[in-house]
Write an enzyme that holds these catalytic residues in place. Sequence first.
Site, PDB file in Angstrom:
ATOM      1  N   TYR A   1      48.900  54.144  36.496  1.00  0.00           N
ATOM      2  CA  TYR A   1      49.200  52.870  35.805  1.00  0.00           C
ATOM      3  C   TYR A   1      50.601  52.286  36.240  1.00  0.00           C
ATOM      4  O   TYR A   1      50.523  50.925  36.272  1.00  0.00           O
ATOM      5  CB  TYR A   1      49.153  53.055  34.141  1.00  0.00           C
ATOM      6  CG  TYR A   1      47.744  53.015  33.834  1.00  0.00           C
ATOM      7  CD1 TYR A   1      47.182  51.739  33.451  1.00  0.00           C
ATOM      8  CD2 TYR A   1      46.937  54.380  33.588  1.00  0.00           C
ATOM      9  CE1 TYR A   1      45.805  51.682  33.251  1.00  0.00           C
ATOM     10  CE2 TYR A   1      45.566  54.174  33.370  1.00  0.00           C
ATOM     11  CZ  TYR A   1      44.953  52.728  33.154  1.00  0.00           C
ATOM     12  OH  TYR A   1      43.644  52.691  32.765  1.00  0.00           O
TER      13      TYR A   1
ATOM     14  N   ARG B   1      49.986  50.314  39.093  1.00  0.00           N
ATOM     15  CA  ARG B   1      49.445  49.121  38.902  1.00  0.00           C
ATOM     16  C   ARG B   1      50.438  48.372  38.130  1.00  0.00           C
ATOM     17  O   ARG B   1      50.178  46.858  38.284  1.00  0.00           O
ATOM     18  CB  ARG B   1      48.060  49.214  37.951  1.00  0.00           C
ATOM     19  CG  ARG B   1      47.052  50.044  38.882  1.00  0.00           C
ATOM     20  CD  ARG B   1      45.897  50.469  37.940  1.00  0.00           C
ATOM     21  NE  ARG B   1      45.021  49.279  37.432  1.00  0.00           N
ATOM     22  CZ  ARG B   1      44.337  49.354  36.415  1.00  0.00           C
ATOM     23  NH1 ARG B   1      44.368  50.517  35.665  1.00  0.00           N
ATOM     24  NH2 ARG B   1      43.866  48.276  35.801  1.00  0.00           N
TER      25      ARG B   1
ATOM     26  N   HIS C   1      39.659  44.845  27.134  1.00  0.00           N
ATOM     27  CA  HIS C   1      40.097  45.997  27.498  1.00  0.00           C
ATOM     28  C   HIS C   1      41.468  46.210  27.555  1.00  0.00           C
ATOM     29  O   HIS C   1      42.031  47.317  27.856  1.00  0.00           O
ATOM     30  CB  HIS C   1      39.683  46.159  28.761  1.00  0.00           C
ATOM     31  CG  HIS C   1      38.126  46.371  29.094  1.00  0.00           C
ATOM     32  ND1 HIS C   1      37.434  46.321  30.329  1.00  0.00           N
ATOM     33  CD2 HIS C   1      37.091  46.880  28.320  1.00  0.00           C
ATOM     34  CE1 HIS C   1      36.151  46.434  30.152  1.00  0.00           C
ATOM     35  NE2 HIS C   1      35.814  46.658  28.862  1.00  0.00           N
TER      36      HIS C   1
ATOM     37  N   GLY D   1      33.801  36.856  38.433  1.00  0.00           N
ATOM     38  CA  GLY D   1      34.496  37.854  39.275  1.00  0.00           C
ATOM     39  C   GLY D   1      34.454  39.073  38.727  1.00  0.00           C
ATOM     40  O   GLY D   1      35.391  40.007  38.537  1.00  0.00           O
TER      41      GLY D   1
ATOM     42  N   ALA E   1      36.559  32.934  43.260  1.00  0.00           N
ATOM     43  CA  ALA E   1      37.037  32.307  42.376  1.00  0.00           C
ATOM     44  C   ALA E   1      38.138  31.175  42.473  1.00  0.00           C
ATOM     45  O   ALA E   1      37.899  30.130  41.942  1.00  0.00           O
ATOM     46  CB  ALA E   1      37.458  33.155  41.278  1.00  0.00           C
TER      47      ALA E   1
HETATM   48  P1  OAD Z   1      34.408  45.127  39.186  1.00  0.00           P
HETATM   49  O1  OAD Z   1      35.551  45.740  40.118  1.00  0.00           O
HETATM   50  O2  OAD Z   1      33.536  46.252  38.822  1.00  0.00           O
HETATM   51  O3  OAD Z   1      33.690  43.928  39.702  1.00  0.00           O
HETATM   52  C1  OAD Z   1      34.837  43.219  40.492  1.00  0.00           C
HETATM   53  C2  OAD Z   1      33.779  41.899  40.985  1.00  0.00           C
HETATM   54  O4  OAD Z   1      34.736  40.963  41.671  1.00  0.00           O
HETATM   55  C3  OAD Z   1      32.812  42.194  41.923  1.00  0.00           C
HETATM   56  O5  OAD Z   1      31.541  41.858  41.760  1.00  0.00           O
HETATM   57  C4  OAD Z   1      33.433  41.439  43.054  1.00  0.00           C
HETATM   58  O6  OAD Z   1      32.250  40.975  44.016  1.00  0.00           O
HETATM   59  C5  OAD Z   1      33.874  40.322  42.618  1.00  0.00           C
HETATM   60  N1  OAD Z   1      35.024  39.578  43.367  1.00  0.00           N
HETATM   61  C6  OAD Z   1      35.753  40.163  44.317  1.00  0.00           C
HETATM   62  N2  OAD Z   1      36.537  39.312  44.896  1.00  0.00           N
HETATM   63  C7  OAD Z   1      36.278  38.064  44.113  1.00  0.00           C
HETATM   64  C8  OAD Z   1      36.894  36.689  44.183  1.00  0.00           C
HETATM   65  N3  OAD Z   1      37.749  36.501  44.965  1.00  0.00           N
HETATM   66  N4  OAD Z   1      36.350  35.854  43.406  1.00  0.00           N
HETATM   67  C9  OAD Z   1      35.341  36.146  42.498  1.00  0.00           C
HETATM   68  N5  OAD Z   1      34.912  37.333  42.557  1.00  0.00           N
HETATM   69  C10 OAD Z   1      35.449  38.365  43.303  1.00  0.00           C
HETATM   70  O7  OAD Z   1      35.406  44.710  37.862  1.00  0.00           O
HETATM   71  P2  OAD Z   1      35.040  44.334  36.555  1.00  0.00           P
HETATM   72  O8  OAD Z   1      33.552  43.825  36.735  1.00  0.00           O
HETATM   73  O9  OAD Z   1      36.035  43.514  35.866  1.00  0.00           O
HETATM   74  O10 OAD Z   1      37.400  48.971  33.026  1.00  0.00           O
HETATM   75  O11 OAD Z   1      34.920  45.742  35.988  1.00  0.00           O
HETATM   76  C11 OAD Z   1      34.568  45.993  34.402  1.00  0.00           C
HETATM   77  C12 OAD Z   1      35.569  47.170  34.163  1.00  0.00           C
HETATM   78  O12 OAD Z   1      35.257  48.383  34.640  1.00  0.00           O
HETATM   79  C13 OAD Z   1      36.864  46.875  34.236  1.00  0.00           C
HETATM   80  O13 OAD Z   1      37.651  46.343  33.156  1.00  0.00           O
HETATM   81  C14 OAD Z   1      37.417  48.455  34.215  1.00  0.00           C
HETATM   82  C15 OAD Z   1      36.449  48.971  35.092  1.00  0.00           C
HETATM   83  O14 OAD Z   1      36.237  50.452  35.160  1.00  0.00           O
HETATM   84  C16 OAD Z   1      38.037  49.835  32.374  1.00  0.00           C
HETATM   85  O15 OAD Z   1      39.000  50.530  33.208  1.00  0.00           O
HETATM   86  C17 OAD Z   1      37.891  50.496  31.091  1.00  0.00           C
END
Ligand code: OAD
Length: 251
Positions: A69, A72, A122, A193, A237
């Site tokens: 963390y 990050r 979150h 995203g 995005a």
């Molecule tokens: P993910 O890492 O699962 O997904 C990220 C998404 O962003 C993917 O579908 C990519 O294709 C997309 N992506 C990458 N670059 C991009 C860009 N420049 N513009 C738009 N999209 C882009 O992340 P989340 O969906 O946020 O939770 O994941 C959800 C949760 O899972 C997070 O909050 C975290 C994780 O485990 C916890 O830690 C509880």
Amino acid sequence: MDDGGAFDALRERLAGAPRVLAITGAGISAESGISTFRGAGGWWKNHDPARLASPQGFAADPALVWEWYIHRIRTVLAAEPNAGHRALAELERRASSGFCLLTQNVDGLHQRAGSRRVHEIHGTILQARGTRSDRRVPVADLDIDAPPPLRAADGELLRPDVVWFGETIRTDAYRAVETFLDQAPPDVCLVVGTSGMFPYIQAWAIRARMAGALLAEINPEPGDLASSCDIVIARPAGEALPKLLEPASTS
Ligand code: OAD
């Protein structure tokens, strides 16, 4: 629908006095240099979420979890909001019938870009909380150079103020989205995203669409929700969101 048609359809709905629900995930911060979780180069490709992002992982090795963390936190503090974050902040200013930004991100970049109605489902990486008490401590008040795990001045072990696997999502954020959807249907729901794999994220997007919203996904690699969307824009995005602010094409 090609990209041009998709942008025009969205701009048309966003013209006037729109009501907008925006749902964001890690991908919107990718262009700010913050890693995603599941996409290419994402954290969960090479790290075990059970060790780094669960109550059990923290109980087993709080120093290891804090090390990750703190890494990050440093990245987030050094990062800047990008054009995608800024475009959403501008959309909020224009959305005179209401705006709700539900983010799964913990990085605070939406707020730094000027978004006001941000709901962090979150939690936030910029705050720690007590493991025994309810105290909240801003990371700015902690010495992140101290050897992990981080502790309060009286020695209480702290933990990141985020939601881990197996934990309940933030009630205040949950209620804010529910209230927004109960008050009036949105004209547009933007899903940006996110791999969109959590059921509550999917449920809100589908609920918005069922209530009449145009459901649009912006993601270079559209996720689980794409097949339910009216519009899919397979672009980053930071490139796509600013285009929504341009005047609708007259051709
Ligand atoms: P993910 O890492 O699962 O997904 C990220 C998404 O962003 C993917 O579908 C990519 O294709 C997309 N992506 C990458 N670059 C991009 C860009 N420049 N513009 C738009 N999209 C882009 O992340 P989340 O969906 O946020 O939770 O994941 C959800 C949760 O899972 C997070 O909050 C975290 C994780 O485990 C916890 O830690 C509880």
